[in-house]
Design a protein around this motif. Structure first.
Motif, short mmCIF file in Angstrom:
data_model
loop_
_atom_site.label_atom_id
_atom_site.label_comp_id
_atom_site.label_asym_id
_atom_site.label_seq_id
_atom_site.Cartn_x
_atom_site.Cartn_y
_atom_site.Cartn_z
N THR A 1 3.30 2.11 -1.77
CA THR A 1 3.66 3.50 -2.03
C THR A 1 2.99 4.49 -1.08
O THR A 1 3.53 5.58 -0.85
CB THR A 1 3.31 3.91 -3.47
N HIS A 2 1.81 4.13 -0.52
CA HIS A 2 1.17 5.03 0.43
C HIS A 2 0.01 4.33 1.12
O HIS A 2 -0.33 3.19 0.81
CB HIS A 2 0.71 6.34 -0.23
N ARG A 3 -0.61 5.02 2.05
CA ARG A 3 -1.53 4.41 3.01
C ARG A 3 -2.94 4.17 2.47
O ARG A 3 -3.73 3.50 3.15
CB ARG A 3 -1.63 5.28 4.26
N HIS A 4 -3.32 4.68 1.34
CA HIS A 4 -4.69 4.51 0.87
C HIS A 4 -5.01 3.05 0.57
O HIS A 4 -4.22 2.34 -0.06
CB HIS A 4 -4.95 5.38 -0.36
N GLY A 5 -6.20 2.63 1.01
CA GLY A 5 -6.53 1.21 1.02
C GLY A 5 -6.51 0.53 -0.32
O GLY A 5 -6.25 -0.69 -0.41
N ASP A 6 -6.77 1.25 -1.40
CA ASP A 6 -6.77 0.58 -2.71
C ASP A 6 -5.38 0.14 -3.13
O ASP A 6 -5.23 -0.60 -4.11
CB ASP A 6 -7.39 1.49 -3.78
N HIS A 7 -4.35 0.55 -2.39
CA HIS A 7 -2.98 0.15 -2.73
C HIS A 7 -2.45 -0.99 -1.86
O HIS A 7 -1.32 -1.43 -2.07
CB HIS A 7 -2.06 1.36 -2.65
N TRP A 8 -3.26 -1.47 -0.90
CA TRP A 8 -2.75 -2.56 -0.05
C TRP A 8 -3.80 -3.64 0.23
O TRP A 8 -3.62 -4.45 1.15
CB TRP A 8 -2.17 -2.03 1.26
N GLN A 9 -4.85 -3.73 -0.54
CA GLN A 9 -5.89 -4.72 -0.27
C GLN A 9 -5.36 -6.15 -0.30
O GLN A 9 -5.88 -7.03 0.41
CB GLN A 9 -7.03 -4.57 -1.27
N ALA A 10 -4.36 -6.42 -1.11
CA ALA A 10 -3.81 -7.77 -1.23
C ALA A 10 -2.53 -7.97 -0.43
O ALA A 10 -1.91 -9.02 -0.49
CB ALA A 10 -3.54 -8.10 -2.70
N THR B 1 -0.48 11.67 0.68
CA THR B 1 -0.53 11.24 2.08
C THR B 1 0.75 11.73 2.74
O THR B 1 1.70 12.10 2.05
CB THR B 1 -0.65 9.71 2.25
N PRO B 2 0.83 11.69 4.07
CA PRO B 2 2.06 12.15 4.72
C PRO B 2 3.28 11.30 4.38
O PRO B 2 4.41 11.80 4.45
CB PRO B 2 1.73 12.06 6.21
N GLY B 3 3.07 10.03 4.05
CA GLY B 3 4.20 9.14 3.85
C GLY B 3 4.29 8.54 2.47
O GLY B 3 4.88 7.46 2.29
N SER B 4 3.74 9.21 1.46
CA SER B 4 3.84 8.69 0.09
C SER B 4 5.29 8.66 -0.35
O SER B 4 6.07 9.57 -0.07
CB SER B 4 3.04 9.57 -0.87
N VAL B 5 5.65 7.60 -1.08
CA VAL B 5 7.00 7.48 -1.61
C VAL B 5 6.95 7.15 -3.09
O VAL B 5 6.01 6.51 -3.58
CB VAL B 5 7.84 6.41 -0.88
N ALA B 6 7.99 7.58 -3.79
CA ALA B 6 8.29 7.13 -5.13
C ALA B 6 9.59 6.35 -5.07
O ALA B 6 10.40 6.52 -4.14
CB ALA B 6 8.41 8.31 -6.09
N LEU B 7 9.81 5.50 -6.07
CA LEU B 7 11.03 4.74 -6.19
C LEU B 7 11.68 5.06 -7.53
O LEU B 7 11.00 5.08 -8.57
CB LEU B 7 10.77 3.24 -6.12
N ALA B 8 12.97 5.31 -7.52
CA ALA B 8 13.70 5.64 -8.74
C ALA B 8 14.75 4.58 -9.03
O ALA B 8 15.59 4.29 -8.17
CB ALA B 8 14.37 7.01 -8.61
N TRP B 9 14.69 4.00 -10.22
CA TRP B 9 15.72 3.06 -10.67
C TRP B 9 16.43 3.65 -11.87
O TRP B 9 15.78 4.07 -12.84
CB TRP B 9 15.12 1.71 -11.05
N THR B 10 17.75 3.69 -11.81
CA THR B 10 18.56 4.19 -12.91
C THR B 10 19.58 3.13 -13.28
O THR B 10 20.41 2.74 -12.46
CB THR B 10 19.28 5.50 -12.54
N GLY B 11 19.51 2.66 -14.51
CA GLY B 11 20.44 1.65 -14.98
C GLY B 11 21.69 2.27 -15.58
O GLY B 11 21.85 3.50 -15.64
#
Length: 219
Positions: free
Chosen positions: A71-80, A136-146
């Motif tokens: 979702t964005h560049r901060h390290g706690d979101h991509w450690q794995a 962050t400059p490139g943060s994203v959200a994702l939307a799912w609509t059923g």
């Protein structure tokens, strides 16, 4: 008192059926109570944020994981991220302005940048990409609509119960709140379920009355 969709750090995953052919699994990993979300259909799986503890994530995702969205560049979101990608060969996706920072930080290659108007697929289901500039400059959200039921928004650190995610200063905060108002609150109904990057969930209906309060307080 725990809020909606509560999971304990290091605890058992929560599994929610979203549609007859789509399930959502939420698990908290790492020391910062990062949420990782797995969307699974009968023939595909997508992970939102390979944040930490790759062994636990792989136990949830399985080796057939097709896509990981960061979702964005901060390290706690991509450690794995590197470990999960190496074990599964999954395609890697993130917000276009954050591609270089994530690729360099996580030591991964082949990141595909997405932004407003793009979609990410999991089986026959489509998730709309929403850019939220500010955390962050490139943060994203994702939307799912059923076909039935509410929209589900995976907001990373863009929106939490109680307000937007942390920003570096007033310009970044204004940008994030502007994007949230225009791209999220103006478009989706009050029953929309918000799945944030840390902690419990919420709905847009619970947060909407506080928009003016957030802007006035400036964070």
């Amino acid at each position: 008192m725990p809020g909606p969709h509560h999971v304990e750090p290091g605890g058992e995953p929560l599994v929610l059926p979203l549609a007859p052919t789509l399930t959502l699994t939420k698990v908290s990993v790492g020391p910062m109570d990062n949420n990782a979300y797995l969307l699974r259909t009968p023939d595909a799986a997508l992970l939102v944020d390979a944040a930490a503890e790759p062994e636990r994530l792989l136990a949830v995702t399985g080796a057939d994981l097709a896509t990981v969205v960061t979702t964005h560049r901060h390290g706690d979101h991509w450690q794995a991220l590197a470990a999960v990608a190496g074990a599964t060969g999954a395609a890697l996706v993130c917000g276009r302005p954050d591609v270089d920072a994530i690729a360099t930080g996580a030591w991964v290659e082949g990141l595909v940048g997405v932004w407003d108007g793009d979609v990410v697929a999991v089986g026959s289901h489509r998730l709309e990409v929403i850019g939220l500039v500010g955390h962050t400059p490139g943060s994203v959200a994702l939307a799912w609509t059923g076909e039935d039921g509410p929209t589900h928004l995976f907001t990373g650190d863009g929106l939490f119960p109680g307000g937007p995610g942390k920003t570096a200063g007033p310009p970044e905060f204004a940008s994030l709140l502007d994007d949230l108002e225009a791209k999220v609150f103006a478009r989706f109904g009050d029953d929309t379920v918000v799945h944030p990057g840390h902690g419990d969930g919420t709905t847009l209906g619970a947060e909407r009355p506080h928009l003016a309060e957030w802007r006035a307080r400036g964070w």
